[in-house]
Design an enzyme around this catalytic site. Structure first.
Site, PDB file in Angstrom:
ATOM      1  N   ASP A  70       0.840  -1.203   0.000  1.00  0.00           N
ATOM      2  CA  ASP A  70       0.000   0.000   0.000  1.00  0.00           C
ATOM      3  C   ASP A  70       0.872   1.250   0.000  1.00  0.00           C
ATOM      4  OD1 ASP A  70       0.917  -0.059   2.582  1.00  0.00           O
ATOM      5  OD2 ASP A  70      -1.063   0.125   3.520  1.00  0.00           O
ATOM      6  N   SER A  71       2.201   1.066   0.011  1.00  0.00           N
ATOM      7  CA  SER A  71       3.107   2.191  -0.247  1.00  0.00           C
ATOM      8  C   SER A  71       2.867   2.738  -1.648  1.00  0.00           C
ATOM      9  CB  SER A  71       4.571   1.769  -0.076  1.00  0.00           C
ATOM     10  OG  SER A  71       4.839   0.562  -0.769  1.00  0.00           O
ATOM     11  N   ASP A 109      -0.818  -6.525  -0.395  1.00  0.00           N
ATOM     12  CA  ASP A 109      -0.971  -5.826   0.885  1.00  0.00           C
ATOM     13  C   ASP A 109      -2.439  -5.478   1.087  1.00  0.00           C
ATOM     14  OD1 ASP A 109       0.309  -4.857   3.097  1.00  0.00           O
ATOM     15  OD2 ASP A 109       1.091  -3.041   2.152  1.00  0.00           O
ATOM     16  N   LYS A 139      -0.573  -9.724   2.906  1.00  0.00           N
ATOM     17  CA  LYS A 139       0.110  -9.167   4.078  1.00  0.00           C
ATOM     18  C   LYS A 139      -0.856  -8.230   4.789  1.00  0.00           C
ATOM     19  CE  LYS A 139       3.311  -5.680   4.009  1.00  0.00           C
ATOM     20  NZ  LYS A 139       2.650  -4.744   4.917  1.00  0.00           N
ATOM     21  N   GLU A 141      -1.102  -5.623   8.544  1.00  0.00           N
ATOM     22  CA  GLU A 141      -0.325  -5.005   9.614  1.00  0.00           C
ATOM     23  C   GLU A 141      -0.895  -5.371  10.987  1.00  0.00           C
ATOM     24  OE1 GLU A 141       0.141  -0.774   9.002  1.00  0.00           O
ATOM     25  OE2 GLU A 141       1.058  -1.067   7.034  1.00  0.00           O
ATOM     26  N   GLU A 208       9.412  -3.753  10.871  1.00  0.00           N
ATOM     27  CA  GLU A 208       9.770  -2.450  10.293  1.00  0.00           C
ATOM     28  C   GLU A 208      10.274  -1.490  11.373  1.00  0.00           C
ATOM     29  OE1 GLU A 208       6.987  -0.856   7.471  1.00  0.00           O
ATOM     30  OE2 GLU A 208       7.977   1.101   7.431  1.00  0.00           O
TER      31      GLU A 208
HETATM   32  O1  KIV Z   1       3.459  -1.078   1.668  1.00  0.00           O
HETATM   33  C1  KIV Z   1       4.651  -1.369   1.819  1.00  0.00           C
HETATM   34  O2  KIV Z   1       5.498  -1.095   0.970  1.00  0.00           O
HETATM   35  C2  KIV Z   1       5.021  -2.046   3.051  1.00  0.00           C
HETATM   36  C3  KIV Z   1       6.467  -2.263   3.334  1.00  0.00           C
HETATM   37  C4  KIV Z   1       7.133  -1.009   3.696  1.00  0.00           C
HETATM   38  C5  KIV Z   1       6.644  -3.277   4.372  1.00  0.00           C
HETATM   39  O3  KIV Z   1       4.175  -2.408   3.806  1.00  0.00           O
END
Ligand code: KIV
Length: 296
Positions: A70-71, A109, A139, A141, A208
């Protein structure tokens, strides 16, 4: 370019296939390779990716897993944080990355607001990503607070990569971009989070922005591999946001990022050269023109 013979699955003879992406013997990295890598002391590599072109390059370079993070909120959509990112924004990016890879395990994510309400919501979102994109894992959090969600998703047959330490979706709750796991309480909480996600069935855990020493302790205590994003050299693998790592991101990048390329400068130079050549009439040259003759 031939597919490489490096990385996690070299013990399986045709890990990458012999002749490239259409080789029927080409093998996909699986979650079992993560566990085996930890046992063998082989480091795991991961990068984020949000499009088919970067994904194909990273795949061919032997990067073991690609996270459609989600970055993308910052790297693709121009938001200030990852909070506004939606499922609908991430689905097409994830599909593009899946289509471009033959070997890397692709992790989707789950965005903020798509799993926190409970295990049912989390499973629903995870299934959506698996069905609509073809990704291989998801993934999410959170440590102990997300354990129920992880357990439910894993029981449905979907591999989960957990994410503890600094969790960007909680940046306001955490009070900003702050190193996690410092002090006795911070350390105890982080260890509890790591154990909770392992017990819940996660196949790996991203840690992280924590001190290296605490990540080292966690790595020694867990059976599943730890993946560092700014958690030091003792983790079982390393993951970076590709636009930071390749010098594409403008502005400040975190201390833990090493720039392996300078794509931003290369593109800026190319754009300036293009503008100059168009303005001077140098481009397009005769070699870029079509003539009336069908033979040319
Ligand atoms: O969204 C992302 O890129 C992440 C990483 C920084 C772990 O969650």
């Amino acid at each position: 370019m031939p597919w490489p013979t490096v990385g996690l699955v070299t013990d399986e003879i045709s890990a990458y296939g012999r002749s490239g992406p259409t080789d029927p013997t080409l093998k996909r990295v699986r979650t079992r390779h993560f566990r085996r890598a930890k046992e063998a002391g082989t480091k795991i590599t991961g990068l984020t990716s949000y499009d088919c072109l970067s994904a194909a390059i990273f795949d061919q370079a032997g990067i073991d897993f690609l996270l459609v993070g989600d970055s993308a909120g910052n790297a693709v959509f121009g938001y200030d944080t990852t909070l506004p990112v939606t499922i609908d924004e991430l689905l097409p990016l994830t599909s593009a990355v899946v289509r471009a890879t033959r070997r890397a395990l692709v992790v989707a994510d789950l965005p903020f607001g798509s799993y926190e309400s409970g295990p049912d919501e989390a499973l629903h979102t995870a299934i959506k990503f698996m069905k609509l994109t073809g990704c291989h894992a998801v993934k999410l959090e959170g440590g102990a607070r997300s354990a129920k969600q992880i357990r439910r998703i894993v029981r449905a047959g979907i591999p989960v990569m957990a994410h503890i330490g600094f969790t960007p979706q909680s940046e306001h709750g955490l009070g900003g971009h702050i190193i996690q796991g410092r002090g006795r309480d911070g350390e105890a909480d982080l260890i509890e989070d790591a154990k909770a996600v392992e017990d819940a069935g996660a196949f790996a855990v991203v840690i992280e922005m924590t001190p290296s020493a605490i990540a080292q302790k966690i790595t020694a205590q867990l059976q599943i591999p730890t993946i560092s994003v700014g958690a030091g050299p003792h983790c079982d693998g390393q993951l970076l946001v590709w636009t930071d790592w390749a010098g594409f991101t403008t502005g400040r990048v975190p201390k833990f990022v090493k720039r392996f390329a300078n794509i931003g400068e290369t593109l800026r130079d190319a754009a300036e050269a293009f503008r100059a050549e168009v303005e001077s009439g140098e481009y397009p040259g005769p070699e870029h023109e079509y003539s009336d003759s069908p033979a040319s």
